[in-house]
Enzyme design. Structure first.
Site, mmCIF file in Angstrom:
data_model
loop_
_atom_site.group_PDB
_atom_site.id
_atom_site.type_symbol
_atom_site.label_atom_id
_atom_site.label_comp_id
_atom_site.label_asym_id
_atom_site.label_seq_id
_atom_site.Cartn_x
_atom_site.Cartn_y
_atom_site.Cartn_z
ATOM 1 N N ARG A 136 -30.017 -51.741 52.380
ATOM 2 C CA ARG A 136 -29.648 -51.555 50.974
ATOM 3 C C ARG A 136 -30.521 -50.457 50.384
ATOM 4 O O ARG A 136 -31.390 -49.904 51.060
ATOM 5 C CB ARG A 136 -29.891 -52.858 50.197
ATOM 6 C CG ARG A 136 -31.316 -53.374 50.370
ATOM 7 C CD ARG A 136 -31.664 -54.496 49.431
ATOM 8 N NE ARG A 136 -32.910 -55.153 49.769
ATOM 9 C CZ ARG A 136 -34.122 -54.717 49.485
ATOM 10 N NH1 ARG A 136 -34.266 -53.551 48.859
ATOM 11 N NH2 ARG A 136 -35.197 -55.391 49.818
ATOM 12 N N ARG A 168 -44.526 -49.945 39.645
ATOM 13 C CA ARG A 168 -43.565 -50.955 39.196
ATOM 14 C C ARG A 168 -44.107 -51.649 37.945
ATOM 15 O O ARG A 168 -45.133 -52.343 38.011
ATOM 16 C CB ARG A 168 -43.312 -51.980 40.291
ATOM 17 C CG ARG A 168 -42.738 -51.394 41.564
ATOM 18 C CD ARG A 168 -42.233 -52.497 42.469
ATOM 19 N NE ARG A 168 -41.821 -51.983 43.760
ATOM 20 C CZ ARG A 168 -41.127 -52.686 44.658
ATOM 21 N NH1 ARG A 168 -40.795 -53.937 44.385
ATOM 22 N NH2 ARG A 168 -40.777 -52.156 45.815
#
Length: 448
Positions: free
Chosen positions: A290, A336
């Site tokens: 993915r 992040r």
């Protein structure tokens, strides 16, 4: 060609996919839970469909509802983003049965790489170097024999695992029985499958991953590596491309190994082959079939839009580049940004009262957050990604220091202070860290 894409995800990745579709002139459908009715991707999509209440199993993991949304809106393709159904082979098969294009790999490849034992065996067959370990599943009755053959310390891992769940270290024979038992229990609770396997435990490795893209017809390229060694509880926090630990020769050699493997596999779409790297050697961990959270740093150093490539390949148009076309330029870092207390890492849902994203040359912020947005407590705490690019790592670090001071998110707690702390650390400045560095650093600050 694909004409309308349903985005089966939420948050920053849903917005990321939406933007790529709009650039390609493709209509978009946003699906959302009742908790995400005011999300940015829902506001910007051409159409939106509510698919259920807040719990993921009743909305974003509800395959029936997503297929129904495709039929209602006439969407002829689905982009799954990451997480949720992105690596669900059954979902890919169901979409195919309904004549809907899954923007991702084949169900067969998802299934092969989704099982850690099968993935490792496949990697070996494809010529990818692997960590010394068991040939298959390890049972309590043969664990000691296998561990003695590998040599202590060993790592017990769930075959269906991820995110560090179902993973335990046994440093000696005394630790082994409990480690295997605990790993099996955690794996059963998290994945409904208690099967585990065993690998040699590496002391101070780095986490290096190679980005690949294939067209499903035997053509594939690599887009270099990302260093994801700064982790907490096996969750990535800070990623870099290229890795401070590799030279050009190492980069191109392991990249070509991975590209050649994907050609043999006839892999379709974007994928990431993850390694532990120690003493000049690469050891395969797993393959994620993915798009990765950290894909923007690869885009920054190559100038290639990975979502565009996913859509091209899924529509049958093939890759837009050959290996010779790919040029690596500069250095990129991603932080992040999570809605968490930066000291305890406890989630911090709530309303954002002020939001100001930094800007300037080489700065990218992927986030669906905005002033007044209410972060729901039901999902992953990631609210944004700060991506900075520079001509050199030094320039990139200097730019990151500046933009961290400029980034404002009020009303909730975030991990921004953690990165402001890390940017001033000498080990980070030197690129001298491994997968245990961050946890050891945080523990030392707690003790102090």
């Amino acid at each position: 060609m694909i004409s309308k894409v349903l985005i089966a995800n939420r948050g920053e990745i849903a917005l990321r996919v939406l933007r790529a579709c709009k650039e390609l002139g493709i209509a978009t459908v946003a699906v959302h839970s009742t908790a995400d009715a005011d999300a940015m991707h829902v506001r910007l999509a051409d159409e939106s469909v509510c698919i259920g209440p807040p719990p993921s199993r009743e909305s974003y993991l509800n395959i029936h509802q997503i297929v129904a949304a495709c039929e209602i809106t006439g969407a002829d393709a689905v982009h799954p983003g990451y997480g949720f159904l992105s690596e669900n082979a059954k979902f890919a098969e169901i979409l195919d049965a309904h004549g809907i294009t899954f923007i991702g790999p084949t169900a067969e490849h998802i299934r092969i790489m989704g099982d850690k034992i099968t993935a490792k065996q496949t990697a070996q067959e494809l010529g990818i170097p692997v960590v010394p370990g068991s040939d298959g599943e390890v049972k309590p009755e043969n664990a000691l024999e296998v561990a003695r053959k590998i040599g202590f310390p060993v790592l017990i891992k769930a075959t269906a695992g991820g995110g560090g769940r179902g993973m335990k270290v046994a440093k000696s024979e005394v630790d082994l029985e409990e480690a295997v038992s605990t790993a099996r229990s955690e794996a059963l609770a998290a994945f409904g499958n208690d099967a585990v396997y065993m690998e040699k435990y590496l002391g101070k490795p780095r986490h290096i991953e190679i980005q690949v893209v294939g067209d499903g017809m035997g053509n594939a390229v690599h887009l270099g590596e990302r260093d994801c060694s700064l982790q907490r509880r096996h969750q990535k926090v800070w990623e870099e491309a290229n890795s401070p630990a590799l030279n050009v020769e190492q980069r191109m050699k392991i990249g070509q190994v991975c590209a050649d493997a994907m050609k043999k596999l006839k892999y379709r779409g974007a994928g990431t082959i993850e390694f532990l790297y120690e003493n000049g050697e690469f050891y395969f961990i797993e393959m994620n079939t993915r798009l990765q959270v950290e894909h923007p740093i690869t885009e920054a150093i190559t100038g290639i839009d990975l979502v565009h490539e996913q859509i091209r390949v899924a529509s049958g148009a093939g890759l837009s580049v050959s290996q010779e076309d790919i040029v690596f330029s500069g250095h990129a870092i991603e932080c992040r940004i999570n809605a968490e207390d930066p000291r305890t890492f406890v989630p911090s849902p709530g309303t954002i009262t002020h939001f100001h994203a930094p800007g300037g040359l080489g700065v990218r912020v992927d986030s669906g957050a905005y002033q007044g947005y209410k972060i729901p407590p039901y999902y992953d705490s990631l609210i944004g990604k700060l991506i900075v690019h520079g001509r050199t790592r030094v320039e990139c670090m200097m730019r990151l220091r500046r933009v961290l001071d400029e980034f404002v998110i009020d009303g909730i707690k975030t991990t921004l202070p953690l990165f402001q702390d890390l940017i001033g650390n000498q080990d980070i400045a030197n690129g001298d860290y491994d997968i245990h560095w961050l946890e050891n650093y945080l523990a030392s600050k707690t003790d102090a």
